[in-house]
Design an enzyme around this catalytic site. Structure first.
Site, PDB file in Angstrom:
ATOM      1  CE1 TYR A 137      45.462  40.482  47.429  1.00  0.00           C
ATOM      2  CE2 TYR A 137      46.807  41.599  45.786  1.00  0.00           C
ATOM      3  CZ  TYR A 137      45.693  40.865  46.111  1.00  0.00           C
ATOM      4  OH  TYR A 137      44.796  40.511  45.128  1.00  0.00           O
ATOM      5  CG  ASP A 151      43.220  36.880  48.611  1.00  0.00           C
ATOM      6  OD1 ASP A 151      42.647  37.892  49.052  1.00  0.00           O
ATOM      7  OD2 ASP A 151      42.687  36.113  47.794  1.00  0.00           O
ATOM      8  CD  GLU A 178      45.033  37.492  44.843  1.00  0.00           C
ATOM      9  OE1 GLU A 178      44.250  38.079  44.094  1.00  0.00           O
ATOM     10  OE2 GLU A 178      44.665  36.774  45.802  1.00  0.00           O
ATOM     11  CB  THR A 232      48.912  42.678  36.220  1.00  0.00           C
ATOM     12  OG1 THR A 232      47.539  42.874  35.806  1.00  0.00           O
ATOM     13  CG2 THR A 232      49.266  41.210  36.136  1.00  0.00           C
ATOM     14  CG  HIS A 238      40.229  36.128  40.734  1.00  0.00           C
ATOM     15  ND1 HIS A 238      39.918  36.658  41.968  1.00  0.00           N
ATOM     16  CD2 HIS A 238      40.113  34.785  40.875  1.00  0.00           C
ATOM     17  CE1 HIS A 238      39.625  35.679  42.805  1.00  0.00           C
ATOM     18  NE2 HIS A 238      39.739  34.529  42.166  1.00  0.00           N
ATOM     19  CG  HIS A 247      36.568  40.220  40.143  1.00  0.00           C
ATOM     20  ND1 HIS A 247      37.909  40.424  39.935  1.00  0.00           N
ATOM     21  CD2 HIS A 247      36.474  39.397  41.220  1.00  0.00           C
ATOM     22  CE1 HIS A 247      38.600  39.756  40.846  1.00  0.00           C
ATOM     23  NE2 HIS A 247      37.759  39.113  41.630  1.00  0.00           N
TER      24      HIS A 247
END
Length: 556
Positions: free
Chosen positions: A58, A60, A66, A69, A125, A206
């Site tokens: 997508y 971001d 981005e 996984t 991230h 996160h």
């Protein structure tokens, strides 16, 4: 609780055209190509694609591509699917000439900071599923996060410096707080976002303080070690290590700025430990509990590599110059600097000189303007006093002003190399080094990466998501949408509930009226009302899950 985690890679996107406006057309074109060539279902709210391998591609909010996984259950899978994301994008770029003849393809980079003056940063991230019941996070995790850059730092040049200062982690300078809910400003080492993307008593840790890595060893260690630390903390086990929150960002920058790995940082109890000593404290606990029921089956393998890496770094940091991103870069940059006639030790001197010169220019009419070295040093210099003051210092260091122009040129070259290191095409420097077989970064068991481009990992909801996307995508009609937690068929008014990340029973069922209303509004308006409907739907799902638990229907 089984280990599940995922990675997100933010790619820097640059148009290869000299026309600045070209970028605004090439990014949508890249997504059009992805929609044409990748097996996918569209997202519910966001213009992105959920792929047949269970992941997501997508654009971001920062205007960059981005790849996320699918949910992975071991560090080999995590590295495999992150690499699969790279190859998916490389394949799209390879199709560009045939799709848009005569137009140069855009360039994608796995870099971490923008050296072009915008002070932007791209992150990588990592997220971990956990129970969130022990209350040890975040204070028990922050020491691990700021010291794991020993092996997970991308390496590069400090983006806050006007000269050349090598750091283990360029992204470290963008972490302004110990704890924060922000991800684009006043970023925190520990990010408080807790969007579980699942139902029941499940949380998602996160972590936004991570960097794009090219080395398999670095990424494998980052994910594997952090997953073990999260498992320990989730079970109420933590080392006796605490760093005061106000001093955590400064401690991080101190570690990042010391490639010798010997700089101590102050703990809350007054002790001063190096980053290696702090990492060993976490490692020793992981080794002690490696066979405990709450630890994954691969804990001992990760501990072995973790210990080996710390031992090598402690004995000689340069021993990892072929395995870790920062070590590879440091070795490369040292060789290039020396080939340009500079001693590595002189970089700090010239960086200080450049900083003094630019600071002296600030009160003048040339503040913020591009001025030549020759003008600053010439007879019409706007800062003659500063030049006179610096001349004796340079003489004491056996240096003179004739090297200032070469240093400025060297800096420009070094920043370009830093940007091109992770470039996703044949001109990428890491790729060239790997092709030349001069690196030792690969982890046995990560392949087959090509298979991961098209197939999801086995087990868990990622397998179900990928399988159903492959089956439904050829229908090529409106009304089929996907999210991490489910797949919606608006035509049939049915939903495949994937709210159990462990891949529990996932059957198609009729959509409830509130689901239908919320989804329709998401697609058409994205209104606050639809958000409230989603919250109400989540409440109903939690209530249903509770009833299942009472009836003994939950997954063991």
């Amino acid at each position: 609780m089984p280990c599940l985690f995922g990675l997100e890679t933010e790619y820097a996107f640059t148009s290869s055209s000299e026309e600045p406006a070209r970028r605004g057309t090439q990014l949508p074109r890249l997504m059009e190509m992805a929609g044409k060539h990748l097996v996918h279902l569209g997202g519910v709210r966001d213009p992105g694609f959920y792929l047949a391998n269970g992941g997501r591609f997508y654009i971001d909010s920062g205007g960059h591509p981005e790849f996320a996984t699918p949910e992975c259950s071991d560090p080999w899978e995590a590295v495999r699917y992150a690499a699969a994301g790279d190859r998916i994008l490389m394949d799209l770029l390879a199709r560009w000439p045939e799709t848009y003849p005569g137009e140069p393809a855009p360039i994608l980079h796995k870099c971490n900071v923008d050296h072009g003056g915008r002070r932007a940063t791209w992150g990588a991230h990592d997220s971990y599923m956990h129970k969130g019941c022990c209350g040890l996070l975040p204070d028990a995790l922050i020491p691990h996060l700021i010291t794991r850059i020993l092996y997970s730092g991308a390496g590069g040049w400090n983006p806050r410096s006007r000269g050349l200062h090598f750091v283990l982690s360029p992204r470290a300078s963008f972490m302004e707080r110990a704890v924060s809910s922000e991800s684009t400003q006043t970023r925190g080492i520990y990010h408080t976002k807790d969007e579980p993307l699942a139902l029941g008593d499940i949380h998602r840790l996160h972590i936004i303080f991570g960097e794009n890595l090219c080395s398999q060893t670095a990424l494998w260690l980052k994910v594997g070690a952090t997953a073990l630390v999260v498992a320990l903390l989730d079970s109420g086990i933590a080392p006796d290590i605490s760093i005061p929150r106000p001093s955590a960002p400064a401690a991080l920058r101190r570690i990042a700025g010391d490639p010798s790995l010997r700089a101590p940082i102050s703990l809350a109890d007054g002790r001063r430990l190096t980053a290696i000593q702090i990492q060993r404290a976490y490692l020793e606990l992981a080794e002690k509990y490696a066979r405990a029921p709450f630890m994954p089956s691969w804990a001992e393998a990760v501990c072995g590599k973790w210990r080996e890496t710390l031992d090598r770094l402690e004995e000689d940091p340069s021993s990892m110059r072929r395995a870790l991103d920062w070590g590879i870069k440091l070795d490369l940059y040292r060789a290039r600097v020396e080939s340009r006639g500079f001693d590595w030790s002189s970089l700090s001197i010239w960086s200080s000189v450049v900083g003094r010169v630019l600071k002296a220019l600030e009160p003048t009419e040339y503040r913020g303007q591009s001025v030549s070295v020759e003008f600053v040093l010439g007879a019409q210099s706007p800062i003659p006093r500063t030049i006179r003051e610096l001349t004796p210092m340079l003489a004491r260091k056996r240096l003179d002003w004739s090297a200032l122009r070469p240093f400025v040129d060297l800096r420009r070259e070094m920043l370009e190399i830093d940007t091109r290191f992770g470039q996703l095409d044949a001109r990428g420097i890491f790729r060239a080094l790997e092709t030349a077989n001069v690196l030792e970064h690969r982890i046995a068991g990560v392949d087959p990466i090509d298979h991961a481009m098209h197939e999801p990992p086995l087990g868990g909801r990622a397998e179900l998501r990928g399988r159903w996307i492959r089956e439904l995508a050829p229908r090529s009609r409106m009304g089929l949408y996907c999210e991490w937690q489910g797949i919606w068929d608006l035509g049939e008014r049915k939903v495949l509930d994937l709210s159990d990340p462990l891949g529990g029973p996932a059957d198609w069922r009729e959509m409830s009226p509130i689901e239908n209303a919320g989804l329709e509004m998401d697609r058409e308006f994205g209104s606050p009302l639809s958000s409230r409907l989603r919250e109400r739907l989540a409440e109903l799902r939690r209530a249903r899950a509770a009833r299942r638990r009472q009836a003994g229907m939950t997954r063991e």
